[in-house]
Design an enzyme around this catalytic site. Structure first.
Site, PDB file in Angstrom:
ATOM      1  N   SER A 144     -17.257 -13.366  -1.781  1.00  0.00           N
ATOM      2  CA  SER A 144     -17.991 -14.116  -3.336  1.00  0.00           C
ATOM      3  C   SER A 144     -19.056 -14.221  -2.663  1.00  0.00           C
ATOM      4  O   SER A 144     -20.142 -14.349  -1.775  1.00  0.00           O
ATOM      5  CB  SER A 144     -17.329 -15.169  -3.998  1.00  0.00           C
ATOM      6  OG  SER A 144     -18.226 -16.508  -4.325  1.00  0.00           O
ATOM      7  N   TYR A 157     -14.678 -24.121  -1.631  1.00  0.00           N
ATOM      8  CA  TYR A 157     -15.004 -22.733  -1.884  1.00  0.00           C
ATOM      9  C   TYR A 157     -15.804 -22.344  -1.316  1.00  0.00           C
ATOM     10  O   TYR A 157     -15.538 -20.898  -0.631  1.00  0.00           O
ATOM     11  CB  TYR A 157     -15.033 -22.412  -3.596  1.00  0.00           C
ATOM     12  CG  TYR A 157     -15.434 -21.182  -4.527  1.00  0.00           C
ATOM     13  CD1 TYR A 157     -14.325 -20.383  -4.082  1.00  0.00           C
ATOM     14  CD2 TYR A 157     -16.325 -20.812  -4.608  1.00  0.00           C
ATOM     15  CE1 TYR A 157     -13.528 -19.257  -4.515  1.00  0.00           C
ATOM     16  CE2 TYR A 157     -16.219 -19.212  -4.811  1.00  0.00           C
ATOM     17  CZ  TYR A 157     -14.565 -19.057  -4.712  1.00  0.00           C
ATOM     18  OH  TYR A 157     -14.776 -17.203  -5.463  1.00  0.00           O
TER      19      TYR A 157
HETATM   20  N1  LIG Z   1     -14.430 -15.563 -11.212  1.00  0.00           N
HETATM   21  C1  LIG Z   1     -15.247 -14.986 -10.353  1.00  0.00           C
HETATM   22  O1  LIG Z   1     -16.137 -15.356 -10.870  1.00  0.00           O
HETATM   23  C2  LIG Z   1     -15.237 -15.255  -8.999  1.00  0.00           C
HETATM   24  C3  LIG Z   1     -16.390 -14.722  -8.584  1.00  0.00           C
HETATM   25  C4  LIG Z   1     -16.670 -14.685  -7.109  1.00  0.00           C
HETATM   26  C5  LIG Z   1     -15.241 -14.189  -6.288  1.00  0.00           C
HETATM   27  N2  LIG Z   1     -13.912 -14.342  -7.013  1.00  0.00           N
HETATM   28  C6  LIG Z   1     -13.170 -14.015  -5.828  1.00  0.00           C
HETATM   29  O2  LIG Z   1     -11.933 -12.690  -6.601  1.00  0.00           O
HETATM   30  C7  LIG Z   1     -10.485 -12.855  -6.284  1.00  0.00           C
HETATM   31  C8  LIG Z   1      -9.765 -12.690  -7.953  1.00  0.00           C
HETATM   32  O3  LIG Z   1     -10.666 -13.977  -8.398  1.00  0.00           O
HETATM   33  P1  LIG Z   1     -10.157 -14.122  -9.965  1.00  0.00           P
HETATM   34  O4  LIG Z   1     -11.522 -14.398 -10.094  1.00  0.00           O
HETATM   35  O5  LIG Z   1      -9.827 -12.631 -10.302  1.00  0.00           O
HETATM   36  O6  LIG Z   1      -9.016 -15.424 -10.270  1.00  0.00           O
HETATM   37  P2  LIG Z   1      -8.216 -15.846 -10.821  1.00  0.00           P
HETATM   38  O7  LIG Z   1      -7.388 -14.428 -12.025  1.00  0.00           O
HETATM   39  O8  LIG Z   1      -7.351 -17.026 -10.658  1.00  0.00           O
HETATM   40  O9  LIG Z   1      -6.817 -14.501  -9.690  1.00  0.00           O
HETATM   41  C9  LIG Z   1      -6.236 -14.917  -8.376  1.00  0.00           C
HETATM   42  C10 LIG Z   1      -4.854 -14.052  -8.424  1.00  0.00           C
HETATM   43  O10 LIG Z   1      -4.783 -14.559  -7.006  1.00  0.00           O
HETATM   44  C11 LIG Z   1      -3.643 -15.085  -6.979  1.00  0.00           C
HETATM   45  N3  LIG Z   1      -3.274 -15.586  -5.774  1.00  0.00           N
HETATM   46  C12 LIG Z   1      -3.671 -17.182  -5.209  1.00  0.00           C
HETATM   47  N4  LIG Z   1      -3.183 -18.038  -5.075  1.00  0.00           N
HETATM   48  C13 LIG Z   1      -1.895 -16.841  -4.004  1.00  0.00           C
HETATM   49  C14 LIG Z   1      -1.273 -17.189  -2.682  1.00  0.00           C
HETATM   50  N5  LIG Z   1      -1.539 -17.898  -2.151  1.00  0.00           N
HETATM   51  N6  LIG Z   1      -0.415 -15.966  -3.037  1.00  0.00           N
HETATM   52  C15 LIG Z   1      -0.762 -15.117  -3.591  1.00  0.00           C
HETATM   53  N7  LIG Z   1      -0.606 -15.107  -4.833  1.00  0.00           N
HETATM   54  C16 LIG Z   1      -2.185 -15.786  -5.269  1.00  0.00           C
HETATM   55  C17 LIG Z   1      -2.557 -15.898  -8.140  1.00  0.00           C
HETATM   56  O11 LIG Z   1      -1.600 -14.945  -8.524  1.00  0.00           O
HETATM   57  P3  LIG Z   1      -0.678 -15.719  -8.296  1.00  0.00           P
HETATM   58  O12 LIG Z   1      -0.996 -17.662  -9.361  1.00  0.00           O
HETATM   59  O13 LIG Z   1       0.402 -15.258  -9.409  1.00  0.00           O
HETATM   60  O14 LIG Z   1      -0.215 -16.388  -7.076  1.00  0.00           O
HETATM   61  C18 LIG Z   1      -3.713 -14.758  -8.306  1.00  0.00           C
HETATM   62  O15 LIG Z   1      -3.566 -13.227  -9.227  1.00  0.00           O
HETATM   63  C19 LIG Z   1     -10.254 -14.416  -5.316  1.00  0.00           C
HETATM   64  O16 LIG Z   1     -10.489 -14.602  -4.595  1.00  0.00           O
HETATM   65  C20 LIG Z   1     -12.130 -15.627  -6.038  1.00  0.00           C
HETATM   66  O17 LIG Z   1     -12.470 -15.901  -4.292  1.00  0.00           O
HETATM   67  C21 LIG Z   1     -14.335 -14.189  -8.847  1.00  0.00           C
END
Ligand SMILES: NC(=O)c1ccc[n+]([C@@H]2O[C@H](COP(=O)([O-])OP(=O)(O)OC[C@H]3O[C@@H](n4cnc5c(N)ncnc54)[C@H](OP(=O)(O)O)[C@@H]3O)[C@@H](O)[C@H]2O)c1
Length: 260
Positions: A144, A157
């Site tokens: 991130s 975070y």
């Molecule tokens: N959205 C943003 O603005 C943003 C910005 C910068 C970085 N990111 C990064 O991008 C990545 C994806 O995030 P997102 O925004 O797409 O959020 P999201 O929709 O909540 O996706 C996160 C995914 O990770 C899975 N997950 C969480 N904990 C887990 C575990 N212990 N084991 C296996 N799977 C796990 C969840 O599925 P289950 O609950 O089914 O396990 C979910 O599908 C993350 O690393 C986040 O930090 C996001």
């Protein structure tokens, strides 16, 4: 144009069921790749598999569970040599400073750093086997840009993503001699279930599909650093380059604003 994605056939992606992971998975499925998709919940993984049943394998697991991951290891090579691993599973838990709780810090670090590191227990041997067969091998870590500036409530975070980025860059140094590329993805705000919970303004928010498009294009171009959207990441870079007392005043003012 790099051949990184062209010659990549088999990909393991974590956090594939929702948000950025889901959108990246869909884009890669559309391009004809074969995917092993991981997350804790089975249903969203099954929904992805329905898009191309012969090319997508659900492999549910909690990425913080070393034993469960070991059981998953054979699945990673179900289609042959594993060419790419996209470690995207992550969480974001904010701290309420009036109610300080170190468990918030531990939860962020456990999923985002330890979980990602545990995935490498099984991913790295598989990528090395691909290399030994003369096939490409790329490790992609979704971090991130949030940690580039000290945001209030993001102690856990931000610390986890700073650690994760360091981890990825050090891995890049260690794995260079083996020809295994390490790509770091640093998104700004992306509209996903993770950010739908946020109760503050998110400048330059992009859709998950837009984020996936930038990630897949960055991979295709052979980039090792993929940061977007530029308006957000450049603003953070510039703010981060200011003298520390100015950064401190700005972030404290932003924290006060958030608490009003
Ligand atoms: N959205 C943003 O603005 C943003 C910005 C910068 C970085 N990111 C990064 O991008 C990545 C994806 O995030 P997102 O925004 O797409 O959020 P999201 O929709 O909540 O996706 C996160 C995914 O990770 C899975 N997950 C969480 N904990 C887990 C575990 N212990 N084991 C296996 N799977 C796990 C969840 O599925 P289950 O609950 O089914 O396990 C979910 O599908 C993350 O690393 C986040 O930090 C996001």
């Amino acid at each position: 144009m790099s051949k990184r994605l062209e010659s990549t056939r088999n990909i393991w992606i974590t956090g594939a069921g929702t948000g950025i992971g889901e959108a990246v998975s869909k884009a890669l499925i559309e391009q004809g790749h074969r995917l092993i998709v991981t997350g804790r919940r089975q249903q969203p993984l099954d929904a992805l598999a329905q898009l191309a049943p012969d090319r997508v394998t659900p492999a549910p697991a909690d990425t913080t569970d070393a034993e469960r991951l070991q059981a998953l290891a054979p699945e990673l090579e179900r289609y042959g040599a594993l060419n790419m691993v996209i470690l995207n599973a992550g969480t974001c838990e904010y701290l309420e400073i009036a109610d300080y709780d170190s468990q918030i810090i531990a939860n962020n670090l456990n999923t985002n750093v330890v979980g990602t590191a545990r995935c490498l227990d099984i991913a790295l041997p598989a990528l090395r086997r691909a290399k030994a067969k003369g096939e490409p091998a790329t490790l992609v870590i979704v971090s991130s840009s949030a940690w580039w500036f000290p945001f209030a409530r993001a102690e856990g975070y931000g610390a986890s993503k700073a650690a994760l980025t360091y981890f990825a860059h050090a891995l890049r140094a260690d794995l260079a001699a083996e020809g295994i590329d390490v790509v770091v993805v640093s998104p700004g705000f992306v509209k996903t279930p993770l950010t739908d919970r946020n109760d503050f303004p998110m400048p330059f928010l992009v859709s998950a599909e837009d984020a996936a498009d930038r990630i897949v294009k960055g991979l295709a171009r052979g980039r090792n650093e993929i940061a977007f959207p530029k308006r957000f990441t450049w603003t953070l870079r510039l703010l981060g380059a200011l003298p520390r007392p100015i950064i401190d005043r700005m972030s404290a003012a932003m924290a006060r604003q958030g608490n009003n």
